[in-house]
Motif scaffolding. Structure first.
Motif, mmCIF file in Angstrom:
data_model
loop_
_atom_site.group_PDB
_atom_site.id
_atom_site.type_symbol
_atom_site.label_atom_id
_atom_site.label_comp_id
_atom_site.label_asym_id
_atom_site.label_seq_id
_atom_site.Cartn_x
_atom_site.Cartn_y
_atom_site.Cartn_z
ATOM 1 N N MET A 1 0.849 -1.188 0.000
ATOM 2 C CA MET A 1 0.000 0.000 0.000
ATOM 3 C C MET A 1 0.891 1.246 0.000
ATOM 4 N N PRO A 2 0.582 2.215 -0.857
ATOM 5 C CA PRO A 2 1.395 3.441 -0.904
ATOM 6 C C PRO A 2 1.355 4.188 0.430
ATOM 7 N N GLU A 3 2.450 4.849 0.732
ATOM 8 C CA GLU A 3 2.557 5.616 1.967
ATOM 9 C C GLU A 3 1.834 6.951 1.834
ATOM 10 N N LYS A 4 1.153 7.347 2.883
ATOM 11 C CA LYS A 4 0.462 8.644 2.864
ATOM 12 C C LYS A 4 1.463 9.759 3.071
ATOM 13 N N ARG A 5 1.194 10.872 2.396
ATOM 14 C CA ARG A 5 2.036 12.058 2.496
ATOM 15 C C ARG A 5 1.139 13.239 2.820
ATOM 16 N N GLY A 6 1.749 14.332 3.224
ATOM 17 C CA GLY A 6 0.986 15.544 3.506
ATOM 18 C C GLY A 6 0.908 16.416 2.260
ATOM 19 N N PHE A 7 -0.286 16.900 1.947
ATOM 20 C CA PHE A 7 -0.491 17.820 0.827
ATOM 21 C C PHE A 7 -1.128 19.091 1.367
ATOM 22 N N ARG A 8 -0.472 20.214 1.114
ATOM 23 C CA ARG A 8 -1.016 21.512 1.535
ATOM 24 C C ARG A 8 -1.843 22.053 0.378
ATOM 25 N N LEU A 9 -3.116 22.312 0.634
ATOM 26 C CA LEU A 9 -4.032 22.862 -0.362
ATOM 27 C C LEU A 9 -4.268 24.327 -0.036
ATOM 28 N N LEU A 10 -3.967 25.187 -1.005
ATOM 29 C CA LEU A 10 -4.025 26.637 -0.791
ATOM 30 C C LEU A 10 -4.977 27.299 -1.789
ATOM 31 N N PRO A 11 -6.153 27.747 -1.332
ATOM 32 C CA PRO A 11 -7.035 28.485 -2.235
ATOM 33 C C PRO A 11 -6.339 29.754 -2.742
ATOM 34 N N ILE A 12 -6.511 30.038 -4.018
ATOM 35 C CA ILE A 12 -5.900 31.220 -4.632
ATOM 36 C C ILE A 12 -6.806 32.422 -4.353
ATOM 37 N N PRO A 13 -6.310 33.408 -3.594
ATOM 38 C CA PRO A 13 -7.152 34.535 -3.180
ATOM 39 C C PRO A 13 -7.849 35.259 -4.341
ATOM 40 N N MET A 14 -7.156 35.438 -5.454
ATOM 41 C CA MET A 14 -7.753 36.175 -6.576
ATOM 42 C C MET A 14 -8.885 35.412 -7.239
ATOM 43 N N ARG A 15 -9.058 34.141 -6.900
ATOM 44 C CA ARG A 15 -10.088 33.321 -7.535
ATOM 45 C C ARG A 15 -11.228 32.978 -6.572
ATOM 46 N N ARG A 16 -11.294 33.678 -5.440
ATOM 47 C CA ARG A 16 -12.329 33.380 -4.445
ATOM 48 C C ARG A 16 -13.723 33.809 -4.895
ATOM 49 N N ASP A 17 -13.805 34.566 -5.995
ATOM 50 C CA ASP A 17 -15.111 34.990 -6.485
ATOM 51 C C ASP A 17 -15.760 33.947 -7.395
ATOM 52 N N ASP A 18 -15.052 32.857 -7.674
ATOM 53 C CA ASP A 18 -15.609 31.794 -8.518
ATOM 54 C C ASP A 18 -16.834 31.206 -7.822
ATOM 55 N N PRO A 19 -17.960 31.061 -8.532
ATOM 56 C CA PRO A 19 -19.192 30.561 -7.906
ATOM 57 C C PRO A 19 -19.074 29.149 -7.324
ATOM 58 N N ARG A 20 -18.097 28.364 -7.751
ATOM 59 C CA ARG A 20 -17.936 27.021 -7.197
ATOM 60 C C ARG A 20 -17.561 27.039 -5.719
ATOM 61 N N TRP A 21 -17.041 28.182 -5.224
ATOM 62 C CA TRP A 21 -16.721 28.267 -3.795
ATOM 63 C C TRP A 21 -17.970 28.183 -2.938
ATOM 64 N N GLN A 22 -19.142 28.420 -3.509
ATOM 65 C CA GLN A 22 -20.389 28.273 -2.750
ATOM 66 C C GLN A 22 -20.652 26.805 -2.420
ATOM 67 N N ARG A 23 -19.933 25.899 -3.076
ATOM 68 C CA ARG A 23 -20.096 24.463 -2.855
ATOM 69 C C ARG A 23 -19.170 23.934 -1.765
ATOM 70 N N SER A 24 -18.453 24.837 -1.075
ATOM 71 C CA SER A 24 -17.519 24.430 -0.032
ATOM 72 C C SER A 24 -17.745 25.265 1.224
ATOM 73 N N TRP A 25 -17.844 24.622 2.365
ATOM 74 C CA TRP A 25 -18.030 25.361 3.616
ATOM 75 C C TRP A 25 -16.695 25.806 4.204
ATOM 76 N N TRP A 26 -15.577 25.458 3.584
ATOM 77 C CA TRP A 26 -14.244 25.862 4.047
ATOM 78 C C TRP A 26 -13.503 26.453 2.866
ATOM 79 N N GLN A 27 -12.875 27.621 3.058
ATOM 80 C CA GLN A 27 -12.173 28.283 1.959
ATOM 81 C C GLN A 27 -10.772 28.737 2.362
#
Length: 103
Positions: A1-27
């Motif tokens: 089984m592959p080993e788990k690693r840490g992935f940092r996910l960073l929302p791009i501030p200039m793209r926070r107006d995209d309507p798909r962000w309404q589909r996420s309760w965390w930004q």
């Protein structure tokens, strides 16, 4: 089984107006422990989704899946990664719905 690693996910501030962000309760940035970037994005999508019982992301899109909205960086993590998928803030504290940004 592959080993788990840490992935940092960073929302791009200039793209926070995209309507798909309404589909996420965390930004805010988060850290996901998984075996690949694709799996880390998928975990974030499912964990933060507001589409309970709604259309699947394949039909309507979700911000955590889109590299134009969220940068994903593999991070070196000290110690052992958890056995299950885990989503934390950048301080390493688990995120749950009580941390929701939604009104």
């Amino acid at each position: 089984m592959p080993e788990k690693r840490g992935f940092r996910l960073l929302p791009i501030p200039m793209r926070r107006d995209d309507p798909r962000w309404q589909r996420s309760w965390w930004q805010k940035p988060c850290l996901v422990f998984e075996v690949s970037e694709e799996r880390a994005r998928s975990v974030a999508y499912h964990y933060f989704s507001t589409l309970e019982g709604g259309l699947p992301a394949a039909l309507c899109g979700h911000p955590w899946d889109d590299p134009d909205l969220v940068i994903c960086e593999e991070r070196q993590v000290m110690g052992e990664a958890p056995g299950t998928s885990l989503v934390t803030n950048l301080a390493g504290e688990a995120i749950d719905r009580t941390d929701s940004e939604a009104p």
